[in-house]
Design a protein around this motif. Structure first.
Motif, PDB file in Angstrom:
ATOM      1  N   GLN A 111      -1.460  18.405 -38.281  1.00  0.00           N
ATOM      2  CA  GLN A 111      -2.466  17.488 -37.860  1.00  0.00           C
ATOM      3  C   GLN A 111      -2.399  16.890 -36.363  1.00  0.00           C
ATOM      4  O   GLN A 111      -3.326  16.760 -35.608  1.00  0.00           O
ATOM      5  CB  GLN A 111      -2.380  16.002 -38.812  1.00  0.00           C
ATOM      6  CG  GLN A 111      -3.470  15.146 -38.642  1.00  0.00           C
ATOM      7  CD  GLN A 111      -3.179  14.189 -39.508  1.00  0.00           C
ATOM      8  OE1 GLN A 111      -2.156  13.606 -39.682  1.00  0.00           O
ATOM      9  NE2 GLN A 111      -4.308  13.823 -40.474  1.00  0.00           N
TER      10      GLN A 111
ATOM     11  N   ALA B 284      -3.803  19.414 -34.318  1.00  0.00           N
ATOM     12  CA  ALA B 284      -5.221  19.458 -34.315  1.00  0.00           C
ATOM     13  C   ALA B 284      -5.886  18.160 -33.490  1.00  0.00           C
ATOM     14  O   ALA B 284      -6.823  18.494 -32.846  1.00  0.00           O
ATOM     15  CB  ALA B 284      -5.766  19.290 -35.882  1.00  0.00           C
ATOM     16  N   ILE B 285      -5.080  17.056 -33.343  1.00  0.00           N
ATOM     17  CA  ILE B 285      -5.322  16.126 -32.267  1.00  0.00           C
ATOM     18  C   ILE B 285      -5.470  16.689 -31.180  1.00  0.00           C
ATOM     19  O   ILE B 285      -6.370  16.342 -30.157  1.00  0.00           O
ATOM     20  CB  ILE B 285      -4.509  15.015 -32.644  1.00  0.00           C
ATOM     21  CG1 ILE B 285      -4.631  14.251 -34.328  1.00  0.00           C
ATOM     22  CG2 ILE B 285      -4.839  13.898 -31.863  1.00  0.00           C
ATOM     23  CD1 ILE B 285      -3.652  13.183 -34.589  1.00  0.00           C
TER      24      ILE B 285
ATOM     25  N   VAL C  85      -5.492  19.654 -30.091  1.00  0.00           N
ATOM     26  CA  VAL C  85      -6.509  20.663 -29.829  1.00  0.00           C
ATOM     27  C   VAL C  85      -7.824  20.111 -29.299  1.00  0.00           C
ATOM     28  O   VAL C  85      -8.828  20.324 -28.384  1.00  0.00           O
ATOM     29  CB  VAL C  85      -6.696  21.659 -30.924  1.00  0.00           C
ATOM     30  CG1 VAL C  85      -7.941  22.389 -30.815  1.00  0.00           C
ATOM     31  CG2 VAL C  85      -5.515  22.541 -30.937  1.00  0.00           C
ATOM     32  N   LEU C  86      -8.480  19.249 -30.562  1.00  0.00           N
ATOM     33  CA  LEU C  86      -9.573  18.579 -30.297  1.00  0.00           C
ATOM     34  C   LEU C  86      -9.592  17.600 -29.007  1.00  0.00           C
ATOM     35  O   LEU C  86     -10.507  17.515 -28.211  1.00  0.00           O
ATOM     36  CB  LEU C  86     -10.213  17.750 -31.380  1.00  0.00           C
ATOM     37  CG  LEU C  86     -10.374  18.719 -32.396  1.00  0.00           C
ATOM     38  CD1 LEU C  86     -10.907  17.824 -33.684  1.00  0.00           C
ATOM     39  CD2 LEU C  86     -11.286  19.692 -32.118  1.00  0.00           C
TER      40      LEU C  86
ATOM     41  N   VAL D 101      -8.062  11.545 -31.690  1.00  0.00           N
ATOM     42  CA  VAL D 101      -8.779  12.655 -30.915  1.00  0.00           C
ATOM     43  C   VAL D 101      -9.566  11.796 -29.937  1.00  0.00           C
ATOM     44  O   VAL D 101      -9.611  12.134 -28.862  1.00  0.00           O
ATOM     45  CB  VAL D 101      -9.711  13.152 -32.010  1.00  0.00           C
ATOM     46  CG1 VAL D 101     -10.653  14.112 -31.318  1.00  0.00           C
ATOM     47  CG2 VAL D 101      -9.001  14.063 -33.173  1.00  0.00           C
TER      48      VAL D 101
END
Lengths: 253, 276, 269
Positions: free
Chosen positions: C78, C81-82, C84-85, C145
């Motif tokens: 997670q 993912a934060i 990445v975005l 994000v």
């Protein structure tokens, strides 16, 4: 006096730097070592102050076998031998005078080393050394603003400031243009004559070697093939030193 | 011809034959594969983070309401800002100095041209990268538990953070210095330490000082948030103002922080230009 | 001898400057020491120190291999993912910003305004941005994000501007000579020059964002940070150890690959 008795040197990778070298150099001589790159010129010079170790035989300087020295006694011994390098090895960001003063560092108390403080007498001595090589007026400029020839003279002054009895010079003029090379060589000559300091230098410029040195040592793959006065060096001898190859005119500098 | 990698074995290169019979291998482009991987990663990330564009569109206006209040600072709050702000400066200054001082010997031990002992070298470098990989706020929250809430914990965490960064920058610059003068000093009869001090120090000192100043710039920004976990300074005010939804007060805090950072950046930038 | 003495007397006098600098540094240290008081180790402070040591040497292995939403792998993913975005959106948003910041393209005044905005974004710590955005989006990874998308603009566009200012305009002339349209000039003259440094900057920012995402978690913006902070304050050291160790490994691995990719890009492959 420097004596090589059956001195030989084998590098860890098996390359033989010196093979059974026997040699005596008296105080006050001006010796030029000539030979091809890789023939062992640098090795010969660097064994004198034990920047390199010999692996067989002896090197005796002023009655002391250098291989018996270690730690403190080796450092004390090195203090009376000056060394000059092809790439000058100056601290380019510092001023000229601080580079010359750096040769005092081995003798200073530790707090002076830490703070970089020198006594007034030391500074005067350093200026006098600069005066001897003729660049007194550059004393307070930064080294990186000087030309190559001037930098080599700073290195020479740094060595003189050490008050050595022997100066070893490893290709001192190889990075200089022909005119500067001639000037630096004449500096060496003058210092040799005025101060009676033994000078051993290795050099690629045969004509400069013959012009200034009193004695020439020719070395070929670790062995001495000629040792005699520079006035008696003939073309045949040079051919032998340089493995029978004709020296192209250009290479003479 | 370049070596063929696994990719080229799966997707065979295209053979182009010229009219004269010469052949050239054209490798398949990797771009489609990279793009595909990127799209999958993005899709997974959208799912995992619960990405919700509607929310932004619906409530995005709220952000600008807050922003407008921030840009309308409550100047009467100014008096309460000064002291925590100075605390932030003090703790980052002291932390930077302590960190930089310890970084110096550590960096020497971590330079491969000075330290020939591989084991010590690798150990120190590993510890340094571990330090750099832990976020400052985590370090600070641990030290706030150890030393109690206040500026001391903040200073210690800044010192450790500084140690990680400055040591790395410094050993990288020590490794590219000219070792010739060092050799010369050895030939004049210096021991290793004196030779290093006289020949290498003048070469690295200006770089080192510039790196310390640069790190101080980073540290001021980092120190500003340490208060959030109780490590002193202006961070306490920031979290307090937000907690009370006093965005005008927050504006004052942020404005003074902005001015401070700007001044320090200018000063340090000036000093760094002097050093080079 | 006299000219040597003369030269000696002409030496630059740096003694006062050195003394002044030393005095300034010492007084700065004393001044800042006044704000930092050592109150001794807090009650149970040494317990905390030993607890951390114990946790790092005895990490709770079960949580490292726990693949539910409470386990390390999910939380790390997670966090990643934060990042990445946040990085991708930040990079995309940074492109218009960086063109607007470039004096070469929009002129002095517009560039100045946008440079000020970028400076403002860079100066305000990301945690503050996150705290503000939480008020809008509520706590959770989505807040992370949004925050990172905004914060990344600052640094990325600063690096982009440098790349844009280095563009070789000679190529545009030669494309003009070939009779290219404006769109073709941008596509074949400008983009190839910028793409590798853009990608390199973006990957570098991803490195930073990964660490930053952990920090944002502490203030409630999702990812591993929140759980890590909770286990620190509730002093469950074996769990702290497990989280810290896996975080360190993840950051080091990603840093290694990102450095390799960036080196490859710089060498031009």
């Amino acid at each position: 006096m420097i004596e090589f008795i059956n001195a030989s040197k084998t590098y860890p990778n098996g390359v033989k730097g010196l093979k059974n070298v026997n040699l005596t150099i008296d105080q006050g001589e001006f010796v030029a070592v000539i030979g091809l790159s890789g023939a062992g010129k640098s090795t010969l010079i660097r064994t004198v102050n034990r920047m390199h170790d010999v692996t067989g035989g002896q090197v005796i300087v002023d009655g002391v076998d250098v291989m018996t020295l270690k730690g403190k006694s080796l450092r004390k011994f090195r203090r009376k031998i000056g060394m000059i390098f092809q790439s000058f090895n100056l601290i380019s960001r510092s001023t000229v005078i601080r580079n010359v003063l750096a040769s005092n560092v081995p003798d200073l108390p530790w707090y002076r080393v830490l703070l970089g403080l020198y006594k007034k007498e030391q500074e005067m001595d350093a200026l006098a050394a600069l005066d001897k090589v003729g660049i007194l007026e550059k004393a307070y400029t930064r080294c990186d603003q000087l030309s190559g020839g001037q930098q080599q003279r700073v290195a020479l002054a740094r060595t003189l400031n050490q008050k050595p009895s022997i100066i070893l010079a490893d290709e001192p003029v190889a990075s200089l243009d022909p005119i500067m090379a001639d000037v630096v060589m004449s500096d060496f000559k003058r210092i040799n004559e005025e101060l009676k300091i033994t000078i051993i230098l290795n050099i690629h410029h045969v004509d400069l070697a013959l012009k200034y040195a009193t004695r020439v040592i020719g070395i070929r793959s670790g062995e001495i093939v000629y040792d005699g006065p520079s006035s008696e060096v003939t073309k045949e001898i040079l051919n032998e030193v340089y493995s029978g190859k004709e020296i192209p005119e250009l290479a003479k500098g | 011809m370049d070596k063929l990698t696994l990719f080229d074995h799966v997707f065979k290169p295209k053979v182009i034959t010229l009219e004269n019979g010469h052949q050239v291998l054209k490798k398949r482009s990797r771009k489609p594969l990279i793009l595909l991987v990127l799209l999958v990663v993005m899709w997974v990330s959208f799912v995992v983070t619960g990405f919700d564009l509607d929310l932004i569109i619906k409530r995005g206006g709220q952000f600008f309401v807050i922003l407008r209040k921030i840009f309308n600072p409550d100047f009467s709050y100014y008096k309460k800002v000064v002291n925590p702000l100075l605390d932030t400066v003090k703790m980052s200054l002291l932390g930077t100095i302590l960190g930089c001082l310890t970084a110096f010997p550590v960096a020497i031990l971590a330079s491969s041209n000075i330290n020939r002992n591989r084991i010590i070298l690798v150990t120190i470098r590993f510890i340094l990268s571990v330090i750099r990989s832990v976020p400052t706020l985590i370090i600070a929250s641990i030290f706030a538990l150890i030393f109690g809430l206040g500026t001391f914990a903040g200073m210690v965490s800044i010192a450790i953070f500084t140690l990680g960064i400055v040591s790395k920058m410094l050993f990288e610059s020590i490794e590219v210095i000219d070792m010739g003068p060092f050799e010369a000093m050895i030939s004049y009869g210096c021991n290793q330490f004196r030779a290093f001090w006289a020949a290498c120090l003048p070469q690295i000192l200006p770089t080192y000082l510039a790196q310390c100043l640069y790190c101080f710039e980073i540290n001021i920004r980092a120190a500003a948030i340490l208060g959030y976990v109780g490590a002193g300074g202006i961070g306490i005010l920031i979290s307090e103002r937000i907690g009370w939804r006093d965005y005008n007060g927050l504006g004052t805090v942020l404005l003074s922080l902005f001015m401070l950072v700007l001044c320090i950046d200018q000063l340090s930038g000036y000093l760094r230009s002097k050093l080079s | 001898m006299e000219h040597i003495l003369n030269m000696y007397n002409k030496r630059p006098n740096t003694k006062w400057i050195k003394l002044l600098v030393t005095a300034i540094i010492i007084s700065l240290v004393i001044y800042s020491a006044s704000g930092v008081t050592y109150k001794g180790i807090a009650a149970k402070g040494s317990d905390v120190a030993f607890g951390i040591m114990y946790g790092l040497t005895h990490p709770d292995v079960s949580i490292i291999f726990n693949f539910t939403k409470e386990g390390v792998p999910y939380l790390l993913a997670q966090t990643a993912a934060i990042a990445v975005l946040g990085t991708i959106f930040g990079a995309v948003l940074a492109i218009p910003f960086s063109f607007l910041c470039s004096k070469k393209i929009v002129g002095k005044y517009v560039a100045f305004v946008f440079q000020a905005i970028v400076l403002l974004i860079r100066t305000i710590p990301s945690v503050v941005w996150a705290l503000v955005w939480i008020r809008v989006t509520g706590p959770g990874p989505f807040c992370g994000v949004v925050t990172q998308s905004i914060c990344s603009i600052g640094m990325i566009s600063k690096m982009f501007v440098t790349a844009i200012d280095d563009i070789d305009t000679g190529i545009l002339e030669s494309l003009d000579a070939c009779g290219c349209t404006t769109f073709q000039k941008i596509r074949y003259g400008i983009l190839p020059q910028l793409s590798s440094s853009f990608i390199s900057t973006t990957i570098y920012r991803f490195d930073i964002n990964l660490k930053d995402a952990t920090v944002l978690g502490i203030v409630g913006a999702g990812g591993i940070g929140a759980v890590l902070q909770q286990s620190i304050s509730s002093r469950r050291w074996t769990i702290v150890g497990a989280f810290l160790l896996s975080l360190i490994v993840a950051v080091l691995v990603i840093e290694y690959f990102s450095t390799r990719i960036r080196k490859k890009l710089a060498r031009g492959q």
